[in-house]
Scaffold this motif. Structure first.
Motif, mmCIF file in Angstrom:
data_model
loop_
_atom_site.group_PDB
_atom_site.id
_atom_site.type_symbol
_atom_site.label_atom_id
_atom_site.label_comp_id
_atom_site.label_asym_id
_atom_site.label_seq_id
_atom_site.Cartn_x
_atom_site.Cartn_y
_atom_site.Cartn_z
ATOM 1 N N TYR A 23 -18.218 -4.514 31.171
ATOM 2 C CA TYR A 23 -18.229 -4.134 29.815
ATOM 3 C C TYR A 23 -19.196 -3.651 29.602
ATOM 4 C CZ TYR A 23 -14.674 -7.786 28.335
ATOM 5 O OH TYR A 23 -13.495 -8.243 28.482
ATOM 6 N N VAL A 27 -20.759 -4.107 24.003
ATOM 7 C CA VAL A 27 -20.006 -5.052 23.880
ATOM 8 C C VAL A 27 -20.760 -6.316 24.426
ATOM 9 C CG1 VAL A 27 -18.103 -6.331 25.138
ATOM 10 C CG2 VAL A 27 -17.882 -3.942 24.205
ATOM 11 N N PHE A 30 -22.898 -7.267 21.415
ATOM 12 C CA PHE A 30 -21.873 -8.155 20.395
ATOM 13 C C PHE A 30 -21.780 -9.482 20.686
ATOM 14 C CE2 PHE A 30 -17.458 -9.291 19.466
ATOM 15 C CZ PHE A 30 -17.620 -9.256 18.306
ATOM 16 N N THR A 31 -21.636 -9.628 22.014
ATOM 17 C CA THR A 31 -21.079 -11.007 22.386
ATOM 18 C C THR A 31 -22.614 -11.836 22.319
ATOM 19 O OG1 THR A 31 -21.665 -10.654 24.762
ATOM 20 C CG2 THR A 31 -19.352 -10.776 24.072
ATOM 21 N N SER A 66 -4.214 -12.684 17.533
ATOM 22 C CA SER A 66 -4.036 -11.040 17.240
ATOM 23 C C SER A 66 -3.165 -10.916 16.096
ATOM 24 C CB SER A 66 -3.513 -10.317 18.441
ATOM 25 O OG SER A 66 -4.518 -10.375 19.354
ATOM 26 N N LEU A 96 -11.381 -10.492 26.410
ATOM 27 C CA LEU A 96 -12.211 -9.907 25.066
ATOM 28 C C LEU A 96 -11.590 -8.304 25.027
ATOM 29 C CD1 LEU A 96 -14.167 -10.139 22.994
ATOM 30 C CD2 LEU A 96 -15.931 -9.777 24.607
ATOM 31 N N LEU A 97 -11.390 -7.968 26.265
ATOM 32 C CA LEU A 97 -11.203 -6.390 26.181
ATOM 33 C C LEU A 97 -9.825 -6.236 25.495
ATOM 34 C CD1 LEU A 97 -11.227 -3.563 27.091
ATOM 35 C CD2 LEU A 97 -10.105 -4.216 29.347
ATOM 36 N N PHE A 100 -10.222 -6.316 21.745
ATOM 37 C CA PHE A 100 -11.009 -4.943 21.367
ATOM 38 C C PHE A 100 -9.753 -3.947 21.537
ATOM 39 C CE2 PHE A 100 -15.249 -6.609 22.190
ATOM 40 C CZ PHE A 100 -15.818 -6.218 21.149
ATOM 41 N N VAL A 105 -10.716 -6.979 17.153
ATOM 42 C CA VAL A 105 -12.057 -7.127 16.526
ATOM 43 C C VAL A 105 -12.404 -6.445 15.368
ATOM 44 C CG1 VAL A 105 -14.452 -6.971 17.584
ATOM 45 C CG2 VAL A 105 -12.422 -8.090 19.186
ATOM 46 N N ILE A 106 -11.844 -5.176 15.288
ATOM 47 C CA ILE A 106 -12.104 -4.248 14.141
ATOM 48 C C ILE A 106 -11.544 -5.089 12.805
ATOM 49 C CG2 ILE A 106 -11.841 -2.022 13.033
ATOM 50 C CD1 ILE A 106 -13.609 -1.955 15.197
#
Length: 125
Positions: A23, A27, A30-31, A66, A96-97, A100, A105-106
């Motif tokens: 990452y 990122v 962020f975490t 999601s 997590l990817l 994103f 996440v957005i």
């Protein structure tokens, strides 16, 4: 970015390393910020993220999180989804990817922004 070991042949002298996601610093920041928020806002009880999700009819998993309709969720549940996504990475490389990449996440961050329309901290609400 996925890191895949294409150099080693799997022999005892050259074992193949399992693939993993490398990452970016953004990122990782962020975490770190997510965990910091959880620590600073114990009153939200976000460590019980799976229970919070369950109370809102959301399973702790890629599909359910999601596809959750965030427009009806409160900040606590949205934060629980964010923490759930971050925690999922510990159990499944690339989870997590995935959140994103599929835009989850957005959407979650946009929901938090909408809840914070008056400029106050949503954790205080």
């Amino acid at each position: 970015m996925w890191i895949i070991d294409n150099e080693n042949d799997g022999t005892p002298e050259h074992p193949i390393q399992m693939p993993y996601v490398n990452y970016s610093g953004l990122v990782r920041d962020f975490t770190d910020d997510v965990y910091s928020f959880v620590d600073k806002h114990e009153e939200m009880e976000l460590r019980s993220y799976a229970e919070i999700l369950k109370e809102n009819g959301i399973e702790w998993g890629m599909d359910s999180m999601s596809t959750a309709v965030v427009e009806n969720l409160d900040a606590k549940c949205v934060f629980a989804m964010i923490l759930g996504a971050v925690r999922a990475e510990r159990f499944c490389d690339g989870a997590l990817l995935g959140f994103f990449a599929n835009g989850s996440v957005i959407r979650w961050l946009e929901r938090l922004k909408a809840l914070d329309t008056d400029g106050e901290n949503v954790a205080a609400k």
